[in-house]
Design an enzyme around this catalytic site. Structure first.
Site, short mmCIF file in Angstrom:
data_model
loop_
_atom_site.label_atom_id
_atom_site.label_comp_id
_atom_site.label_asym_id
_atom_site.label_seq_id
_atom_site.Cartn_x
_atom_site.Cartn_y
_atom_site.Cartn_z
N THR A 1 0.83 -1.21 0.00
CA THR A 1 0.00 0.00 0.00
C THR A 1 0.86 1.26 0.00
OG1 THR A 1 -0.14 0.14 2.42
CG2 THR A 1 -1.79 -1.21 1.29
N ASP A 2 0.19 2.37 -0.31
CA ASP A 2 0.85 3.66 -0.22
C ASP A 2 0.57 4.27 1.16
OD1 ASP A 2 -1.77 4.66 -0.31
OD2 ASP A 2 -1.62 5.25 -2.42
N GLN A 3 0.94 5.51 1.37
CA GLN A 3 0.78 6.16 2.67
C GLN A 3 -0.69 6.26 3.09
OE1 GLN A 3 2.57 10.02 2.88
NE2 GLN A 3 2.44 10.11 5.11
N VAL B 1 -3.83 2.52 0.53
CA VAL B 1 -4.45 2.03 -0.70
C VAL B 1 -3.42 1.20 -1.47
CG1 VAL B 1 -5.42 2.74 -2.93
CG2 VAL B 1 -6.06 3.96 -0.84
#
Length: 177
Positions: free
Chosen positions: A24-26, A29
């Site tokens: 995931t990103d920050q 997601v």
């Protein structure tokens, strides 16, 4: 030129897992390129579900690289979601293979409860029932049969026993090849 043979009744094969933090990103997601990796897991496990290890194909001198990929994003997967990757053959021939995929978010109830999401087991879904869970991504990948020199080969000539085994397995599960 060989025509593509549509596999009319290939079952969906599924494998399930939880989204890991590093995928995931920050914002929590899932990064879009990870879905292609999940597609690969789905098709590898589908092959295993049909009775073949992908590694054995390579040991027998046959490669199946991706020649095209198509993804349609509906909704994002997020950290710790319970995800199922569904894969099935939509085209199978002596020269080419096309897989279809659906990535879905499952509830614990849809997956059979806690502890049934290790990704170690493959499930086969009947064709006439809707797949469980919320559709997140759908797509397909196209592949071509190659030898170790990266030259196209006809699977029915290069490894006739493997070609017969795959077509036989697909027929047994209700598919038409």
């Amino acid at each position: 030129m060989e025509s593509r043979t549509r596999v009319l009744a290939s079952r969906w094969y599924s494998t399930a897992f939880r989204v890991r933090y590093q995928e995931t990103d920050q914002m929590g997601v899932v990064y879009h390129a990870n879905y292609l990796s999940w597609f690969e897991s789905g098709r590898t496990e589908m092959f295993r579900g049909l009775g073949f290890a992908y590694r054995s194909l390579e040991e027998l001198g046959v490669l199946l690289p991706v020649t095209a990929a198509d993804l349609q994003f509906k909704s994002p997967a997020r950290y710790d979601d319970l995800i199922a990757v569904y894969a099935r053959l939509s085209v199978f021939s002596a020269l080419r293979v096309v897989y279809e995929y659906e990535i879905r978010r499952l509830t614990e109830r849809e997956d059979g409860g806690p502890g049934n999401h290790s990704g170690s087991g493959m499930k086969s879904e009947p064709l006439d029932q809707p797949l469980p869970g919320e559709l997140l991504v759908s797509g397909s990948t196209s592949h071509v049969w190659l030898n170790k020199d990266w030259k196209p080969v006809r699977l029915d000539r290069a490894l006739p026993e493997l070609y017969r085994a795959i077509t036989g397995a697909l027929r047994e599960e209700g598919g038409a090849v």
